[in-house]
Design an enzyme around this catalytic site. Structure first.
Site, mmCIF file in Angstrom:
data_model
loop_
_atom_site.group_PDB
_atom_site.id
_atom_site.type_symbol
_atom_site.label_atom_id
_atom_site.label_comp_id
_atom_site.label_asym_id
_atom_site.label_seq_id
_atom_site.Cartn_x
_atom_site.Cartn_y
_atom_site.Cartn_z
ATOM 1 N N ASN A 11 -0.608 32.180 79.636
ATOM 2 C CA ASN A 11 0.619 32.191 80.340
ATOM 3 C C ASN A 11 1.558 31.237 80.134
ATOM 4 O O ASN A 11 1.385 29.987 80.282
ATOM 5 C CB ASN A 11 0.411 32.162 81.939
ATOM 6 C CG ASN A 11 1.682 32.229 82.623
ATOM 7 O OD1 ASN A 11 2.867 32.473 82.164
ATOM 8 N ND2 ASN A 11 1.392 31.999 83.796
ATOM 9 N N TRP A 12 2.573 31.191 79.097
ATOM 10 C CA TRP A 12 3.501 30.145 78.817
ATOM 11 C C TRP A 12 4.602 29.747 79.487
ATOM 12 O O TRP A 12 5.376 28.906 79.268
ATOM 13 C CB TRP A 12 3.907 30.642 77.273
ATOM 14 C CG TRP A 12 3.002 30.413 75.910
ATOM 15 C CD1 TRP A 12 1.862 30.135 76.065
ATOM 16 C CD2 TRP A 12 3.228 30.442 74.713
ATOM 17 N NE1 TRP A 12 1.289 29.855 74.798
ATOM 18 C CE2 TRP A 12 2.379 30.123 74.118
ATOM 19 C CE3 TRP A 12 4.579 30.851 73.976
ATOM 20 C CZ2 TRP A 12 2.301 30.095 72.674
ATOM 21 C CZ3 TRP A 12 4.513 30.899 72.778
ATOM 22 C CH2 TRP A 12 3.317 30.651 72.057
ATOM 23 N N LYS A 13 4.698 30.537 80.612
ATOM 24 C CA LYS A 13 5.770 30.263 81.570
ATOM 25 C C LYS A 13 7.149 29.996 80.812
ATOM 26 O O LYS A 13 7.350 30.982 79.825
ATOM 27 C CB LYS A 13 5.398 28.944 82.384
ATOM 28 C CG LYS A 13 4.050 29.019 82.723
ATOM 29 C CD LYS A 13 3.467 28.040 83.971
ATOM 30 C CE LYS A 13 2.240 28.254 84.531
ATOM 31 N NZ LYS A 13 1.811 27.724 85.756
ATOM 32 N N HIS A 99 2.595 36.010 90.571
ATOM 33 C CA HIS A 99 2.288 34.504 90.289
ATOM 34 C C HIS A 99 2.960 33.675 91.309
ATOM 35 O O HIS A 99 3.993 34.102 91.896
ATOM 36 C CB HIS A 99 3.136 34.327 88.767
ATOM 37 C CG HIS A 99 2.190 33.091 88.517
ATOM 38 N ND1 HIS A 99 2.746 31.774 88.930
ATOM 39 C CD2 HIS A 99 1.440 32.691 87.491
ATOM 40 C CE1 HIS A 99 1.839 30.912 88.255
ATOM 41 N NE2 HIS A 99 1.076 31.246 87.483
ATOM 42 N N GLU A 101 4.421 30.950 91.338
ATOM 43 C CA GLU A 101 5.597 30.481 91.084
ATOM 44 C C GLU A 101 6.716 31.470 91.367
ATOM 45 O O GLU A 101 7.806 30.943 91.675
ATOM 46 C CB GLU A 101 5.643 29.962 89.663
ATOM 47 C CG GLU A 101 4.695 28.587 89.290
ATOM 48 C CD GLU A 101 4.531 28.353 88.117
ATOM 49 O OE1 GLU A 101 4.690 29.241 87.245
ATOM 50 O OE2 GLU A 101 3.569 27.557 87.965
ATOM 51 N N GLU A 168 -5.871 32.620 91.716
ATOM 52 C CA GLU A 168 -5.158 31.504 91.303
ATOM 53 C C GLU A 168 -4.741 30.510 92.678
ATOM 54 O O GLU A 168 -3.590 30.920 92.902
ATOM 55 C CB GLU A 168 -3.906 31.626 90.371
ATOM 56 C CG GLU A 168 -4.271 32.276 89.075
ATOM 57 C CD GLU A 168 -3.301 32.209 88.158
ATOM 58 O OE1 GLU A 168 -3.226 31.193 87.070
ATOM 59 O OE2 GLU A 168 -2.091 32.299 88.624
ATOM 60 N N GLY A 174 -1.563 23.657 87.509
ATOM 61 C CA GLY A 174 -0.950 22.800 87.196
ATOM 62 C C GLY A 174 -1.298 21.493 87.828
ATOM 63 O O GLY A 174 -0.602 20.175 87.461
ATOM 64 N N SER A 207 -5.725 25.086 86.101
ATOM 65 C CA SER A 207 -5.808 23.872 85.629
ATOM 66 C C SER A 207 -7.321 24.170 84.853
ATOM 67 O O SER A 207 -8.044 23.122 84.729
ATOM 68 C CB SER A 207 -6.332 22.739 86.698
ATOM 69 O OG SER A 207 -4.938 22.375 87.257
ATOM 70 N N GLY A 228 -2.617 28.431 81.882
ATOM 71 C CA GLY A 228 -1.170 27.710 81.708
ATOM 72 C C GLY A 228 -1.005 26.917 80.548
ATOM 73 O O GLY A 228 -1.236 27.251 79.501
#
Ligand code: PGA
Length: 246
Positions: A11-13, A99, A101, A168, A174, A207, A228
């Site tokens: 997941n490159w965000k 997600h 976020e 998650e 993160g 993480s 990520g």
């Protein structure tokens, strides 16, 4: 050591440019030679990179996914939005939905449910993210939260064959922190039991790195990882995959 089929989702965000894609040569040649038919590697770059990445990966077994989409299946006057059919059209096979976020900026289970239905109809496979916040964890609400996320996000969906769950914990994303292995095992088991006899793939995300993978891989219930930060460095990503099978 594991010998089971595993998913590794990058997941490159909101990171990456056309130039970044050159760094994937390493991962492509790695995947050509490593445990073929034993794993799926899926890259979810920003929408701008889906098509160029799809072209780059044409001869490889690595697949491409998107990070989100609009809930409407039809075309509409919605400035700046992209629907699931458009993602499919440019080569995406998967889409990450729910997600944290995006939940933090207002997406709720009802909206995520609409997105899932639209995506499945468009022929995309869905990676549904679920997980508790730190406050919910501290208040012993984890099971309650997971239960309602599963129930509400998947309401009305009977066939789960194109759905993958990514557990998650929000507080693990993160932060460099991962759950205690016993807790993680219990939570994954709790999720799997929700689906009773219908077997469903459950990944862990939050993480994941080259050190903690040695512990995470011991939980045999886990069917793969949503990665990520560490997925943006091809060497680190490859290292995680290799260690999973060591
Ligand atoms: P992280 O992100 O590996 O950087 O914690 C995981 C995710 O948000 O999917």
């Amino acid at each position: 050591m594991t010998n089971k089929y595993m998913y590794f989702i990058a997941n490159w965000k909101m990171f990456g440019t056309l130039k970044t894609l050159n760094s994937l040569k390493k991962v492509i040649s790695f995947s050509d030679n490593f445990k073929k038919n034993k794993l799926s590697i899926i890259y979810c770059p920003p929408t701008t990179l889906i098509r160029p990445l799809f072209k780059k990966l044409k001869k490889s077994s690595i697949e491409v996914g998107a990070q989100n989409c609009h809930e409407s299946k039809s075309y509409a006057s919605l400035t700046g939005q992209i629907n699931s059919g458009m993602l499919k059209d440019i080569g995406a096979k998967y889409v990450i939905l729910g997600h944290s976020e995006n939940r933090q900026t207002g997406e709720d289970n009802i909206l995520i449910n609409k997105k899932i239905k639209s995506s499945l109809k468009s022929g995309l496979k869905v990676i549904l993210c679920i997980g508790e916040t730190l406050k919910e964890k501290k208040n012993n609400k984890t099971n309650k939260v997971l239960n309602s996320q599963i129930k509400d996000c998947l309401s009305g969906i009977k066939n789960y064959s194109n759905v993958i769950i990514a557990y998650e914990p929000v507080w693990a994303i993160g932060t460099g922190k991962i759950p205690k292995l016993d807790n993680l095992k219990n939570n994954i088991l709790y999720i799997k039991k929700k689906f009773k006899k219908k077997s469903i793939k459950v990944l862990y995300g939050g993480s994941v790195n080259g050190k903690n993978i040695n512990d995470l891989k011991k939980i045999s219930l886990i069917d793969g990882f949503l990665i990520g930060g560490e997925s943006r460095d091809p060497n680190k990503f490859i290292d995680i995959i290799k260690k999973t099978y060591n």
